[in-house]
Design an enzyme around this catalytic site. Structure first.
Site, PDB file in Angstrom:
ATOM      1  N   HIS A  20      30.937   9.402 -33.699  1.00 24.78           N
ATOM      2  CA  HIS A  20      32.264   9.055 -34.226  1.00 24.78           C
ATOM      3  C   HIS A  20      32.186   7.963 -35.296  1.00 24.78           C
ATOM      4  O   HIS A  20      33.208   7.641 -35.919  1.00 24.78           O
ATOM      5  CB  HIS A  20      33.235   8.695 -33.089  1.00 24.78           C
ATOM      6  CG  HIS A  20      33.133   7.299 -32.559  1.00 24.78           C
ATOM      7  ND1 HIS A  20      32.412   6.991 -31.426  1.00 24.78           N
ATOM      8  CD2 HIS A  20      33.647   6.136 -33.006  1.00 24.78           C
ATOM      9  CE1 HIS A  20      32.510   5.688 -31.196  1.00 24.78           C
ATOM     10  NE2 HIS A  20      33.258   5.146 -32.142  1.00 24.78           N
ATOM     11  N   ASP A  32      28.651  12.079 -27.989  1.00 22.92           N
ATOM     12  CA  ASP A  32      28.970  11.164 -29.094  1.00 22.92           C
ATOM     13  C   ASP A  32      27.701  10.406 -29.507  1.00 22.92           C
ATOM     14  O   ASP A  32      27.530   9.234 -29.204  1.00 22.92           O
ATOM     15  CB  ASP A  32      30.073  10.203 -28.640  1.00 22.92           C
ATOM     16  CG  ASP A  32      30.592   9.328 -29.763  1.00 22.92           C
ATOM     17  OD1 ASP A  32      30.264   9.614 -30.935  1.00 22.92           O
ATOM     18  OD2 ASP A  32      31.320   8.363 -29.467  1.00 22.92           O
ATOM     19  N   GLY A  73      34.131  -1.913 -33.558  1.00 22.07           N
ATOM     20  CA  GLY A  73      32.997  -2.419 -34.322  1.00 22.07           C
ATOM     21  C   GLY A  73      31.709  -2.452 -33.507  1.00 22.07           C
ATOM     22  O   GLY A  73      30.643  -2.607 -34.064  1.00 22.07           O
ATOM     23  N   SER A 110      31.031   0.127 -31.510  1.00 27.34           N
ATOM     24  CA  SER A 110      30.693   1.544 -31.375  1.00 27.34           C
ATOM     25  C   SER A 110      29.340   1.834 -31.997  1.00 27.34           C
ATOM     26  O   SER A 110      28.997   1.280 -33.039  1.00 27.34           O
ATOM     27  CB  SER A 110      31.738   2.410 -32.086  1.00 27.34           C
ATOM     28  OG  SER A 110      32.903   2.470 -31.329  1.00 27.34           O
ATOM     29  N   GLY A 111      28.608   2.722 -31.357  1.00 25.13           N
ATOM     30  CA  GLY A 111      27.310   3.117 -31.900  1.00 25.13           C
ATOM     31  C   GLY A 111      26.186   2.191 -31.489  1.00 25.13           C
ATOM     32  O   GLY A 111      25.020   2.534 -31.593  1.00 25.13           O
TER      33      GLY A 111
END
Ligand SMILES: *[C@@H]1O[C@H](CO)[C@@H](O)[C@H](O)[C@H]1NC(C)=O
Ligand SMILES: *[C@@H]1O[C@H](CO)[C@@H](O)[C@H](O)[C@H]1NC(C)=O
Ligand SMILES: *[C@@H]1O[C@H](CO)[C@@H](O)[C@H](O)[C@H]1NC(C)=O
Length: 301
Positions: free
Chosen positions: A94, A139, A231, A233-234
């Site tokens: 995402h 994801d 922020g 995320s990932g």
């Protein structure tokens, strides 16, 4: 129990028979065993303390910042990621941005305003099974940098992945990132923060997310008063395996709100090793040790 969880369980039995650690290294591999020491940086006099969180400069040398170029030419942090070899990053699907020419990855950064080397992106490969309905699944994405990083050093080293489907103890998980510290303010921090989180049993987490999760895709964790936020995320969810040693086991995916009541959900990296292997050709893979040496199956729980 679904089919995928059975498969993972069988895998973990299989890996009990592996004695030596295995570093997956195919023909294109240039990772050396010494690159794969899985160690965080510790100590020194550069300890930062922000709101009770202790953070050493470049503590997680695999942590990278994904940044997007705004029209004024400035780069803005959008997501976290983890370096897994000299040219590839694991992040969340995402975090994908339409225009790759405006995307940049800052490697070896601590204070994102004055450190880290920027690399352009050659490819952003979302997992083919990535979906957002009825809930975000698979994801995970791989970013190929336009060029390999100069070299591994104290600031930039690959994360270690493990094929073991981890059986967590309750409080040995860490998340780090430059995400916002205040949900209303939407401003990234300049230096990354870390949060220690408790693993949340899959079945309990699944109830919080009204049965929409999949064991194969999701890992859950929760901390009181704090959680990953916009922020983050990932970025990496890491499990401690002995002093200063951590393995990447999850990718920050979603939550109900920052520090909301439902557990935060991470993409279960162990489920995607074959895909990572096929796409990147090499990464640090540690199979030998019992992570936290607590073989408690949450499937049986
Ligand atoms: C620390 O937390 C308090 C309360 O949550 C907040 O008001 C303050 O701005 C925070 N300080 C920093 C430097 O983030
Ligand atoms: C992508 O960004 C570059 C640099 O800002 C710009 O020149 C180009 O037109 C953009 N491409 C698209 C398809 O928006
Ligand atoms: C980050 O770097 C900027 C520019 O050098 C500096 O002004 C700022 O104080 C630094 N932030 C932290 C938290 O060290």
């Amino acid at each position: 129990m679904d089919v995928s969880s059975t498969m993972l369980f069988n895998n973990s039995i299989f890996f009990k028979f592996l004695i030596l650690s295995t570093l997956v290294c195919l023909s294109l591999c240039s990772l050396k065993e010494t690159d794969c020491n899985c160690k965080v940086n510790s100590g020194g006099d550069n300890l930062k303390i922000v709101n009770g969180t202790q953070y050493v400069t470049n503590k997680y040398p695999w942590l990278v910042s994904l940044q997007v170029e705004r029209s004024n030419g400035k780069y803005v942090h959008t997501c976290g990621g983890s370096l897994i070899n000299e040219q590839w990053i694991v992040t969340a699907a995402h975090c994908g941005y339409m225009n790759l020419t405006r995307l940049s990855v800052s490697v070896g950064a601590h204070n994102i305003t004055n450190s880290g080397k920027h690399y352009k992106v050659a490819q952003f490969i979302k997992h083919p099974g990535y979906t957002t309905t009825p809930i975000v699944r698979n994801d995970i994405a791989l970013i190929q940098l336009a060029e390999p990083i100069d070299r591994f050093n104290k600031e930039a080293k690959p994360a270690c992945l493990t094929s073991r489907n981890i059986y967590f103890t309750s409080n040995e998980l860490f998340v780090a990132g430059w995400g916002v510290t205040d949900e209303k303010e939407h401003k990234s921090t300049e230096v990354p923060l870390e949060v220690r989180m408790d693993h949340v049993n899959y079945l309990r987490c699944s109830l919080s997310w009204i049965g929409l999760l999949s064991y194969q895709s999701h890992i859950c964790a929760q901390a009181s008063q704090s959680s990953p936020c916009f922020g983050d995320s990932g970025g990496p969810l890491m499990v401690v395996n002995g002093p200063g040693t951590m393995y990447l086991v999850g990718v920050v995916s979603f939550g109900s709100s920052c520090a909301g009541s439902s557990p935060t959900v991470f993409t279960r990296v162990t489920s995607y090793l074959d895909w990572i292997d096929q796409t990147t050709k090499s990464y640090c893979r540690i199979d030998n040790q019992d992570v936290n040496s607590l073989p408690r199956s949450e499937i049986e729980a």
